[in-house]
Write a protein that holds these residues in place. Structure first.
Motif, PDB file in Angstrom:
ATOM      1  N   PRO A  25       0.802  -1.231   0.000  1.00 41.72           N
ATOM      2  CA  PRO A  25       0.000   0.000   0.000  1.00 41.72           C
ATOM      3  C   PRO A  25       0.831   1.275   0.000  1.00 41.72           C
ATOM      4  N   ASP A  26       1.939   1.294   0.766  1.00 41.38           N
ATOM      5  CA  ASP A  26       2.735   2.520   0.823  1.00 41.38           C
ATOM      6  C   ASP A  26       3.400   2.841  -0.512  1.00 41.38           C
ATOM      7  N   GLN A  27       3.635   1.788  -1.346  1.00 43.01           N
ATOM      8  CA  GLN A  27       4.188   2.051  -2.673  1.00 43.01           C
ATOM      9  C   GLN A  27       3.163   2.722  -3.580  1.00 43.01           C
ATOM     10  N   LEU A  28       1.901   2.609  -3.220  1.00 48.08           N
ATOM     11  CA  LEU A  28       0.832   3.254  -3.979  1.00 48.08           C
ATOM     12  C   LEU A  28       0.363   4.523  -3.272  1.00 48.08           C
ATOM     13  N   LYS A  29       1.227   5.033  -2.387  1.00 46.21           N
ATOM     14  CA  LYS A  29       0.988   6.290  -1.668  1.00 46.21           C
ATOM     15  C   LYS A  29      -0.230   6.219  -0.747  1.00 46.21           C
ATOM     16  N   MET A  30      -0.424   5.052  -0.143  1.00 52.66           N
ATOM     17  CA  MET A  30      -1.446   4.884   0.885  1.00 52.66           C
ATOM     18  C   MET A  30      -0.718   4.730   2.217  1.00 52.66           C
ATOM     19  N   ASP A  31      -1.288   5.219   3.283  1.00 58.12           N
ATOM     20  CA  ASP A  31      -0.611   5.236   4.579  1.00 58.12           C
ATOM     21  C   ASP A  31      -0.779   3.917   5.334  1.00 58.12           C
ATOM     22  N   PHE A  32      -0.477   2.827   4.676  1.00 56.82           N
ATOM     23  CA  PHE A  32      -0.595   1.512   5.302  1.00 56.82           C
ATOM     24  C   PHE A  32       0.557   0.626   4.835  1.00 56.82           C
ATOM     25  N   ALA A  33       0.901  -0.368   5.659  1.00 58.29           N
ATOM     26  CA  ALA A  33       2.011  -1.261   5.322  1.00 58.29           C
ATOM     27  C   ALA A  33       1.534  -2.548   4.661  1.00 58.29           C
ATOM     28  N   LEU A  34       0.338  -3.036   5.033  1.00 60.39           N
ATOM     29  CA  LEU A  34      -0.139  -4.322   4.543  1.00 60.39           C
ATOM     30  C   LEU A  34      -1.524  -4.197   3.914  1.00 60.39           C
ATOM     31  N   TRP A  35      -1.832  -5.166   3.057  1.00 60.48           N
ATOM     32  CA  TRP A  35      -3.145  -5.211   2.420  1.00 60.48           C
ATOM     33  C   TRP A  35      -4.139  -5.944   3.324  1.00 60.48           C
ATOM     34  N   THR A  36      -4.896  -5.204   4.102  1.00 62.87           N
ATOM     35  CA  THR A  36      -5.998  -5.777   4.865  1.00 62.87           C
ATOM     36  C   THR A  36      -7.282  -5.506   4.084  1.00 62.87           C
ATOM     37  N   ARG A  37      -8.394  -6.127   4.489  1.00 62.38           N
ATOM     38  CA  ARG A  37      -9.640  -5.921   3.757  1.00 62.38           C
ATOM     39  C   ARG A  37     -10.079  -4.450   3.743  1.00 62.38           C
ATOM     40  N   PRO A  38     -10.005  -3.725   4.885  1.00 58.40           N
ATOM     41  CA  PRO A  38     -10.372  -2.295   4.835  1.00 58.40           C
ATOM     42  C   PRO A  38      -9.474  -1.484   3.901  1.00 58.40           C
ATOM     43  N   VAL A  39      -8.178  -1.845   3.854  1.00 58.51           N
ATOM     44  CA  VAL A  39      -7.255  -1.108   2.981  1.00 58.51           C
ATOM     45  C   VAL A  39      -7.564  -1.403   1.520  1.00 58.51           C
TER      46      VAL A  39
END
Length: 299
Positions: free
Chosen positions: A47-61
């Motif tokens: 997610p952070d590589q796609l400029k989202m403030d998260f480290a892992l792909w969870t369902r909410p993310v």
């Protein structure tokens, strides 16, 4: 006069039974192209590589990513069905240093190491991979069998003793090592390099990590004076998983856990020496270390 089919539904004789319910793929919110794009994003990026403030792909993310990308809001349960259909499962993440640079790792695997291998072949040099590790008499933290509900007790010694080892291995099954006390210093590293080239029939290309000692001025000067016999190469920063010798360290420590707990440094040193000499004789074991997916590029 009708009859019941295998599912218990009433049907008329002579009529062909078709599949009941909606055809597969209908009533899905995401189009096939969108599904493919989301799957690729989850598999190839964090997610952070796609400029989202998260480290892992969870369902909410993932749900948030779909909203931001396509303006489609999916219920958590529906998203769970998508993930199950795609074959995605929740998994414990592997630990990788945040400072590791994926681009540098890819460049090493695709360009730097192949060039080293090409030069080694052209110059008839031997490629070795070096690394250091520490061993303690209190590393015996394995598991043992016991009756259910009765935790086994491991009786050890109160005094902690440690020793260190530097080693180098090659994909043909060669293994060399030196045991020393304390942390690695430039003089110790040079001593190991001296032993490494002594009696060597070919020039040595030694690949190590970016430990400060490996790049010390005195070390680089010593190597430069012996450029016809040895060269040093350095792995990308924060990438121990790319070094086959790391897996030797894990193997050795696993064997050490099956031995009696050493009470003195001399005893610990003797145990480590015995394990390493035994490992040296098992060339196939050394070669098998290079079959690990992370270092198969060096096999």
């Amino acid at each position: 006069g009708g009859r019941l089919d295998a599912a218990g539904a009433l049907c008329e004789d002579g009529l062909a039974l078709g599949q009941r319910g909606r055809p597969p793929g209908t009533c899905r919110t995401l189009t096939p192209a969108q599904e493919k794009a989301v799957q690729k994003a989850i598999a190839d990026k964090t997610p952070d590589q796609l400029k989202m403030d998260f480290a892992l792909w969870t369902r909410p993310v993932i749900a948030q990513y779909i909203v931001e990308r396509y303006g489609i809001k999916l219920p958590v349960r529906t998203l769970g069905n998508y993930l199950k259909r795609w074959g995605f499962t929740p998994q414990r993440p592997k630990k990788v240093a945040y400072e590791q640079q994926p681009g540098a790792v890819r460049a090493w695997i695709d360009h730097s190491y192949p060039e080293i291998a090409r030069r080694a072949k052209a110059e008839n040099a031997e490629i070795l991979w070096g690394d250091e590790t520490g061993v303690s008499n209190q590393d015996h933290a394995g598991r043992g069998f016991a009756p259910k509900g009765k935790t086994p007790v491991a009786r050890g010694v109160a005094k902690r003793v440690t020793t260190s080892m530097i080693s180098a291995i090659g994909n043909r099954g060669d293994a060399r090592f030196m045991i020393y006390k304390g942390g690695l210093k430039s003089a110790t590293f040079i001593k190991f390099l001296t032993r490494l080239i002594k009696g060597a029939r070919r020039k040595i290309f030694l690949i190590v990590d970016n430990l400060r000692v490996h790049k010390a001025k005195v070390v680089l000067a010593w190597v430069a004076e012996r450029a016809e016999r040895i060269e040093l190469f350095h792995l990308p920063s924060y990438s121990p998983e790319l070094n086959p010798d790391e897996y030797l360290n894990n193997t050795v420590k696993s064997k050490m856990r099956n031995l009696k707990v050493a009470s003195t440094q001399d005893e610990l040193r003797a145990q480590l020496t015995k394990v390493m000499k035994s490992t040296q004789r098992k060339r196939e074991l050394i070669r098998n270390l290079f079959k690990h997916p992370k270092v198969a590029y060096a096999a």
